[in-house]
Design an enzyme around this catalytic site. Structure first.
Site, short mmCIF file in Angstrom:
data_model
loop_
_atom_site.label_atom_id
_atom_site.label_comp_id
_atom_site.label_asym_id
_atom_site.label_seq_id
_atom_site.Cartn_x
_atom_site.Cartn_y
_atom_site.Cartn_z
N TRP A 98 0.83 -1.21 0.00
CA TRP A 98 0.00 0.00 0.00
C TRP A 98 0.87 1.26 0.00
O TRP A 98 0.34 2.36 -0.10
CB TRP A 98 -0.87 0.06 1.25
FE1 SF4 Z 1 3.79 -1.91 2.33
FE2 SF4 Z 1 5.00 -1.74 4.69
FE3 SF4 Z 1 2.60 -0.60 4.36
FE4 SF4 Z 1 2.87 -3.27 4.43
S1 SF4 Z 1 3.26 -1.82 6.12
S2 SF4 Z 1 1.65 -2.10 2.97
S3 SF4 Z 1 4.84 -3.58 3.37
S4 SF4 Z 1 4.54 -0.03 3.33
#
Ligand code: SF4
Ligand code: SF4
Length: 153
Positions: free
Chosen positions: A43
């Protein structure tokens, strides 16, 4: 910009696994280190980057602003209450951003369990849980039918 883990810095604490809303940070059962199992589903929220106590998670920049030779590094300093981003461009330019980890006092946000239980009529409204109170507004903005434009502009 999806994330990746420097396995030599990771200690396998699992904070990134717990916080990832896309459930794509996993611990490799053999190495006991975290890795992003599906960067395409990232995300790009960077919760994992900010949560990692070892500063072991990095960000893969998009080619348009960060082609080969770039780096995007983030540093979370809890004692200062800041998250700092250092963007290094291939031509040597650097941009640094510092922002507060949060803008409200720690412990001031109510958890879901502290709200009243939802009731079945709530399914019929357009509002999400805890709206509009959690947004600190009296009501959500509305738009009337007459405000929509009909036909080509
Ligand atoms: Fe991407 Fe990290 Fe957010 Fe998970 S927590 S969606 S790996 S940025
Ligand atoms: Fe490794 Fe950081 Fe994830 Fe902990 S939060 S498992 S140190 S990458």
């Amino acid at each position: 910009m999806s994330t990746f883990v420097y396995m030599t810095s990771c200690d396998g604490c699992g904070h990134c696994v717990d916080i990832c809303p896309s459930d794509i940070m996993h611990i490799d059962p053999t190495t006991r280190r975290a890795y992003n199992i599906e960067p395409n589903f990232c995300w790009e929220c960077y919760s994992c980057v900010k949560a990692c106590p070892q500063n072991a998670i990095d960000v893969r920049g998009y080619a348009d602003f960060a082609p080969m030779g770039h780096s995007v590094r983030v540093l979370r300093e809890e004692e200062k209450g800041t998250v700092s981003w250092k963007i290094k461009f291939r031509d040597g330019r650097e941009k640094n951003f510092v922002s507060p980890i949060r803008t409200t006092p720690w412990g001031s946000i109510k958890g879901p369990a502290e709200y009243e239980d939802p009731n079945t009529q709530d399914f019929a409204t357009q509002q999400l849980a805890h709206e509009p109170d959690a947004l600190k507004i009296d009501s959500l903005p509305t738009i009337s039918r007459s405000q929509f434009v009909e036909g080509p502009l």
